[in-house]
Design a protein around this motif. Structure first.
Motif, PDB file in Angstrom:
ATOM      1  N   GLU A 158       0.832  -1.205   0.000  1.00  0.00           N
ATOM      2  CA  GLU A 158       0.000   0.000   0.000  1.00  0.00           C
ATOM      3  C   GLU A 158       0.865   1.253   0.000  1.00  0.00           C
ATOM      4  OE1 GLU A 158      -3.313   2.644   0.276  1.00  0.00           O
ATOM      5  OE2 GLU A 158      -2.856   0.715  -0.672  1.00  0.00           O
ATOM      6  N   MET A 159       1.984   1.222   0.712  1.00  0.00           N
ATOM      7  CA  MET A 159       2.907   2.353   0.682  1.00  0.00           C
ATOM      8  C   MET A 159       3.433   2.569  -0.735  1.00  0.00           C
ATOM      9  SD  MET A 159       6.468   2.871   0.398  1.00  0.00           S
ATOM     10  CE  MET A 159       7.223   1.360   1.027  1.00  0.00           C
ATOM     11  N   ILE A 160       3.767   1.488  -1.428  1.00  0.00           N
ATOM     12  CA  ILE A 160       4.263   1.598  -2.812  1.00  0.00           C
ATOM     13  C   ILE A 160       3.164   2.142  -3.721  1.00  0.00           C
ATOM     14  CG2 ILE A 160       5.059   0.251  -4.796  1.00  0.00           C
ATOM     15  CD1 ILE A 160       6.468  -1.608  -2.732  1.00  0.00           C
ATOM     16  N   ARG A 161       1.941   1.657  -3.535  1.00  0.00           N
ATOM     17  CA  ARG A 161       0.835   2.151  -4.365  1.00  0.00           C
ATOM     18  C   ARG A 161       0.631   3.645  -4.181  1.00  0.00           C
ATOM     19  NH1 ARG A 161      -4.321   3.684  -4.355  1.00  0.00           N
ATOM     20  NH2 ARG A 161      -4.391   3.688  -2.068  1.00  0.00           N
ATOM     21  N   GLN A 162       0.642   4.093  -2.934  1.00  0.00           N
ATOM     22  CA  GLN A 162       0.433   5.507  -2.676  1.00  0.00           C
ATOM     23  C   GLN A 162       1.589   6.354  -3.217  1.00  0.00           C
ATOM     24  OE1 GLN A 162      -0.628   6.443   1.367  1.00  0.00           O
ATOM     25  NE2 GLN A 162      -2.215   4.877   1.480  1.00  0.00           N
ATOM     26  N   THR A 163       2.798   5.833  -3.103  1.00  0.00           N
ATOM     27  CA  THR A 163       3.952   6.560  -3.644  1.00  0.00           C
ATOM     28  C   THR A 163       3.839   6.673  -5.157  1.00  0.00           C
ATOM     29  OG1 THR A 163       5.346   5.729  -1.841  1.00  0.00           O
ATOM     30  CG2 THR A 163       6.479   6.628  -3.772  1.00  0.00           C
ATOM     31  N   TRP A 164       3.473   5.560  -5.797  1.00  0.00           N
ATOM     32  CA  TRP A 164       3.369   5.552  -7.261  1.00  0.00           C
ATOM     33  C   TRP A 164       2.243   6.459  -7.753  1.00  0.00           C
ATOM     34  CZ3 TRP A 164       5.629   5.171 -11.562  1.00  0.00           C
ATOM     35  CH2 TRP A 164       4.959   4.891 -12.747  1.00  0.00           C
ATOM     36  N   GLN A 165       1.182   6.555  -7.003  1.00  0.00           N
ATOM     37  CA  GLN A 165       0.009   7.321  -7.417  1.00  0.00           C
ATOM     38  C   GLN A 165       0.362   8.761  -7.786  1.00  0.00           C
ATOM     39  OE1 GLN A 165      -3.087   7.154  -4.422  1.00  0.00           O
ATOM     40  NE2 GLN A 165      -4.648   6.898  -5.977  1.00  0.00           N
ATOM     41  N   ASN A 166       1.345   9.318  -7.106  1.00  0.00           N
ATOM     42  CA  ASN A 166       1.699  10.726  -7.344  1.00  0.00           C
ATOM     43  C   ASN A 166       3.131  10.901  -7.874  1.00  0.00           C
ATOM     44  OD1 ASN A 166      -0.771  12.049  -6.089  1.00  0.00           O
ATOM     45  ND2 ASN A 166      -0.056  10.809  -4.369  1.00  0.00           N
ATOM     46  N   TYR A 167       3.777   9.802  -8.260  1.00  0.00           N
ATOM     47  CA  TYR A 167       5.192   9.868  -8.628  1.00  0.00           C
ATOM     48  C   TYR A 167       5.362  10.453 -10.031  1.00  0.00           C
ATOM     49  CZ  TYR A 167      10.082   8.496  -9.003  1.00  0.00           C
ATOM     50  OH  TYR A 167      11.452   8.506  -9.144  1.00  0.00           O
ATOM     51  N   GLN A 168       6.363  11.295 -10.151  1.00  0.00           N
ATOM     52  CA  GLN A 168       6.613  11.954 -11.433  1.00  0.00           C
ATOM     53  C   GLN A 168       8.096  11.903 -11.760  1.00  0.00           C
ATOM     54  OE1 GLN A 168       4.484  15.618 -12.402  1.00  0.00           O
ATOM     55  NE2 GLN A 168       6.440  16.630 -12.824  1.00  0.00           N
ATOM     56  N   ASP A 169       8.400  11.574 -13.017  1.00  0.00           N
ATOM     57  CA  ASP A 169       9.776  11.631 -13.511  1.00  0.00           C
ATOM     58  C   ASP A 169       9.717  12.051 -14.975  1.00  0.00           C
ATOM     59  OD1 ASP A 169      12.389  11.291 -14.359  1.00  0.00           O
ATOM     60  OD2 ASP A 169      12.722   9.504 -13.122  1.00  0.00           O
ATOM     61  N   GLN A 170       9.818  13.352 -15.190  1.00  0.00           N
ATOM     62  CA  GLN A 170       9.661  13.881 -16.541  1.00  0.00           C
ATOM     63  C   GLN A 170      10.780  13.447 -17.472  1.00  0.00           C
ATOM     64  OE1 GLN A 170       9.093  18.142 -16.308  1.00  0.00           O
ATOM     65  NE2 GLN A 170       6.941  17.937 -15.744  1.00  0.00           N
TER      66      GLN A 170
ATOM     67  N   GLY B 241      15.942   4.146 -18.620  1.00  0.00           N
ATOM     68  CA  GLY B 241      14.723   3.687 -17.977  1.00  0.00           C
ATOM     69  C   GLY B 241      14.979   2.951 -16.677  1.00  0.00           C
ATOM     70  N   GLN B 242      16.010   2.103 -16.657  1.00  0.00           N
ATOM     71  CA  GLN B 242      16.300   1.338 -15.441  1.00  0.00           C
ATOM     72  C   GLN B 242      16.883   2.224 -14.342  1.00  0.00           C
ATOM     73  OE1 GLN B 242      15.390  -2.240 -15.026  1.00  0.00           O
ATOM     74  NE2 GLN B 242      14.148  -1.120 -16.512  1.00  0.00           N
ATOM     75  N   ASP B 243      17.648   3.233 -14.721  1.00  0.00           N
ATOM     76  CA  ASP B 243      18.117   4.196 -13.723  1.00  0.00           C
ATOM     77  C   ASP B 243      16.933   4.918 -13.081  1.00  0.00           C
ATOM     78  OD1 ASP B 243      20.749   3.533 -14.116  1.00  0.00           O
ATOM     79  OD2 ASP B 243      21.227   5.253 -15.380  1.00  0.00           O
ATOM     80  N   ALA B 244      15.952   5.262 -13.922  1.00  0.00           N
ATOM     81  CA  ALA B 244      14.752   5.935 -13.411  1.00  0.00           C
ATOM     82  C   ALA B 244      13.958   4.991 -12.500  1.00  0.00           C
ATOM     83  CB  ALA B 244      13.886   6.410 -14.577  1.00  0.00           C
ATOM     84  N   PHE B 245      13.900   3.728 -12.875  1.00  0.00           N
ATOM     85  CA  PHE B 245      13.198   2.739 -12.056  1.00  0.00           C
ATOM     86  C   PHE B 245      13.864   2.625 -10.679  1.00  0.00           C
ATOM     87  CE2 PHE B 245      11.450  -1.927 -12.172  1.00  0.00           C
ATOM     88  CZ  PHE B 245      10.582  -1.621 -11.145  1.00  0.00           C
ATOM     89  N   LEU B 246      15.176   2.589 -10.655  1.00  0.00           N
ATOM     90  CA  LEU B 246      15.895   2.508  -9.375  1.00  0.00           C
ATOM     91  C   LEU B 246      15.665   3.757  -8.536  1.00  0.00           C
ATOM     92  CD1 LEU B 246      19.259   0.852 -10.466  1.00  0.00           C
ATOM     93  CD2 LEU B 246      17.504  -0.128  -8.982  1.00  0.00           C
ATOM     94  N   ARG B 247      15.540   4.908  -9.185  1.00  0.00           N
ATOM     95  CA  ARG B 247      15.233   6.121  -8.420  1.00  0.00           C
ATOM     96  C   ARG B 247      13.879   5.990  -7.724  1.00  0.00           C
ATOM     97  NH1 ARG B 247      17.529   8.774 -12.921  1.00  0.00           N
ATOM     98  NH2 ARG B 247      15.476   9.368 -13.782  1.00  0.00           N
ATOM     99  N   PHE B 248      12.915   5.401  -8.432  1.00  0.00           N
ATOM    100  CA  PHE B 248      11.615   5.206  -7.810  1.00  0.00           C
ATOM    101  C   PHE B 248      11.729   4.249  -6.619  1.00  0.00           C
ATOM    102  CE2 PHE B 248       7.782   2.539  -7.402  1.00  0.00           C
ATOM    103  CZ  PHE B 248       6.899   3.520  -6.976  1.00  0.00           C
ATOM    104  N   ILE B 249      12.438   3.135  -6.803  1.00  0.00           N
ATOM    105  CA  ILE B 249      12.569   2.158  -5.717  1.00  0.00           C
ATOM    106  C   ILE B 249      13.221   2.803  -4.491  1.00  0.00           C
ATOM    107  CG2 ILE B 249      13.763   0.030  -5.025  1.00  0.00           C
ATOM    108  CD1 ILE B 249      13.377  -0.986  -7.893  1.00  0.00           C
ATOM    109  N   ARG B 250      14.237   3.630  -4.712  1.00  0.00           N
ATOM    110  CA  ARG B 250      14.935   4.262  -3.593  1.00  0.00           C
ATOM    111  C   ARG B 250      14.143   5.378  -2.933  1.00  0.00           C
ATOM    112  NH1 ARG B 250      20.256   3.539  -7.269  1.00  0.00           N
ATOM    113  NH2 ARG B 250      20.675   1.375  -6.647  1.00  0.00           N
ATOM    114  N   SER B 251      13.032   5.762  -3.588  1.00  0.00           N
ATOM    115  CA  SER B 251      12.148   6.764  -2.968  1.00  0.00           C
ATOM    116  C   SER B 251      11.165   6.139  -1.996  1.00  0.00           C
ATOM    117  CB  SER B 251      11.364   7.521  -4.067  1.00  0.00           C
ATOM    118  OG  SER B 251      10.325   6.712  -4.596  1.00  0.00           O
ATOM    119  N   LEU B 252      11.126   4.808  -1.970  1.00  0.00           N
ATOM    120  CA  LEU B 252      10.151   4.098  -1.132  1.00  0.00           C
ATOM    121  C   LEU B 252      10.594   4.115   0.312  1.00  0.00           C
ATOM    122  CD1 LEU B 252       9.536   1.011  -3.455  1.00  0.00           C
ATOM    123  CD2 LEU B 252       8.129   3.082  -3.273  1.00  0.00           C
ATOM    124  N   LYS B 253       9.677   4.361   1.226  1.00  0.00           N
ATOM    125  CA  LYS B 253      10.006   4.442   2.651  1.00  0.00           C
ATOM    126  C   LYS B 253       8.963   3.699   3.471  1.00  0.00           C
ATOM    127  CE  LYS B 253      12.132   8.989   2.061  1.00  0.00           C
ATOM    128  NZ  LYS B 253      12.088  10.421   2.443  1.00  0.00           N
TER     129      LYS B 253
END
Length: 507
Positions: A331-343, A495-507
């Protein structure tokens, strides 16, 4: 005399399959006669079991052919035949409570895996799952950079002829049942614009602390024990913390099954978003076998870890021994993804107030841990990709242009039935002296021209012995490309660097 013999044969089929007892034989024969408006019987079926000589579909086809000659089928269409043969089979089908009781008895005696195996076979025996149609599907595996993926060309859904389409237009409209997934379908007679369901039965299952859900099998069976888990209430699909709770609750009760949900937004969701439901089954999809790459510990959630999965779509695998921790982390990941942006990679969560981010979740219980694969989805469109940026792009529409739903996300392509004929014609044309001309002048396969010429350029030894296998391999390669189109973070370095940035944003 012929119809009497066929009805006796049908009664003996039901007796052999333990759908009825010996003392039910005459009663069931009389019920069949009433449906077919027969006043008398020439012979009485014997109460002893007999060796089976013919498949159920053959017996029913003979009865339906007779019914057509007697005017019981107005247009003798597939829909009319299905309505009648389902009504005939309903004579042998136990009451819902009796089916559930049998399921629970087997579950108590031999375990839940034996119970679902029995129920799956039972659904085939009562002709809810039509063995003869499922057998028509084409299936093969294609090796890719992500392991073998599964391909099926769906031939089990019969095409409607013009008479059926016209008749459906004039059929009485009804809001009962509200949709094909509602529990009110159980035992429903059907009509020209709604399939007969007299032989449908479901098994109740309690999820999320007391919610009523039901398990049934899909009549089209894309994989082994292809089950549908549906909400008792007609409520729209919505991915939330309750979704994750239900999924892990289910695999705790049915640990030999996976279960997953389509995303809850158009384009990236399933075909029925109006009724909350999941798909489950005893099958290991290619994505479940995919390697885990980078793994991070989510220390705030006990022993839960999150891994990046090696897959053309964007998949996070959340694992842990405590199901509540897995639910909370998901659920934490879902909520993080809901508003995540990487232009930098075109990942935008909103257009104004319109949300674009969604998740396709899949649950398993494996090696003592609860797993939730969370597939990140986005349904944004653009001028270049009006059907969806993360959707099959136009260059692959000759193979598939429909939504990528849960089953395909996991690596099983469900491709349109038209492809069987098209690939046969295409293979023949590719082996002619002037393949480009042969393909271009055939309206059914002209859309494959550019693809076919590229294949010819890659293979120097195409002939009758290998053309079918090569085309199947290339179809699988296209499906792998389709999955990459649906991936939010691409499999390139950026793309994979961006994916890792998202993973490291998870708390």
């Amino acid at each position: 005399m012929m119809i009497d013999e066929r009805l006796n044969e049908l009664v003996h089929y039901a007796l052999n399959k333990a759908m009825i007892d010996e003392q039910d034989v005459i009663f069931c024969k009389n019920q069949l006669m009433e449906i077919l408006k027969l006043d008398e019987s020439v012979t009485t079926p014997t109460p002893e079991k007999k060796a089976e000589h013919r498949a159920l579909a053959e017996i029913l086809d003979d009865i339906l052919d007779w019914a057509a000659t007697k005017g019981h089928l107005q247009n003798n269409t597939v829909t009319e035949r299905d309505l009648l043969d389902t009504k005939l089979m309903a004579v042998f089908v136990s009451q819902p409570s009796e089916v559930t009781r049998s399921f629970r008895q087997i579950q108590h005696k031999d375990g839940v895996e034996a119970a679902t195996a029995w129920f799956y076979e039972w659904n085939q025996d009562v002709h809810y799952i039509r063995r003869n149609r499922i057998a028509k599907n084409m299936n093969w595996k294609t090796p890719t950079d992500y392991g073998e993926i599964d391909i099926t060309i769906n031939l089990s859904k019969p095409e409607k002829d013009p008479k059926e389409i016209e008749a459906a237009k004039h059929a009485v409209s009804s809001n009962y049942p509200l949709c094909l997934l509602c529990k009110e379908n159980v035992g429903y007679a059907g009509r020209l614009n709604h399939p007969a369901r007299q032989n449908l039965r479901t098994i109740p299952v309690e999820l999320n602390g007391g919610e009523e859900w039901h398990i049934q099998f899909s009549p089209y069976v894309y994989y082994h024990e292809h089950a549908i888990v549906l909400a008792a209430e007609h409520v729209p699909m919505k991915i939330s913390v309750r979704t994750f709770q239900r999924l892990v609750d289910f695999v705790e009760q049915y640990p030999h099954y996976f279960i997953g949900s389509n995303a809850d937004l158009p384009i990236v969701g399933g075909s029925i978003l109006s009724h909350d439901h999941y798909q489950a089954g005893k099958y290991e999809f290619p994505m479940a076998r995919a390697d885990e790459e980078e793994t991070e510990a989510l220390e705030a959630y006990g022993d839960v870890t999150v891994s990046k999965v090696k897959w053309p779509m964007t998949v996070l695998r959340v694992k842990g021994t405590d199901k509540q921790h897995v639910v909370q982390a998901s659920e934490m990941i879902r909520q993080t993804w809901q508003n995540y942006q990487d232009q930098t990679v075109g990942v935008l969560p909103f257009s104004g107030d319109t949300p674009h981010h969604a998740i396709t979740p899949i649950a398993r219980f494996r090696e003592g841990k609860f797993e939730l694969d969370l597939v990140l989805r986005n349904n944004r469109t653009s001028d270049e990709h009006p059907m969806g940026i993360f959707h099959p792009h136009e260059e692959v529409h000759h193979i598939k242009k429909e939504n990528i739903g849960l089953i395909e996300v996991m690596g099983l392509a469900v491709l349109p039935g038209r492809l069987k004929k098209e690939l046969n014609q295409l293979g023949d044309a590719m082996l002619t002296v002037q393949p480009e001309k042969e393909i271009a002048q055939n309206e059914e396969i002209a859309k494959h021209l550019e693809w076919a010429l590229k294949i010819k350029g890659r293979y120097g030894d195409l002939d009758m012995s290998n053309i079918d296998e090569i085309l199947q391999q290339e179809v699988g390669n296209v499906f792998s490309t389709i999955l990459s189109h649906a991936g939010v973070f691409k499999r390139d370095i950026e793309g994979q660097d961006a994916f890792l940035r998202f993973i490291r944003s998870l708390k």
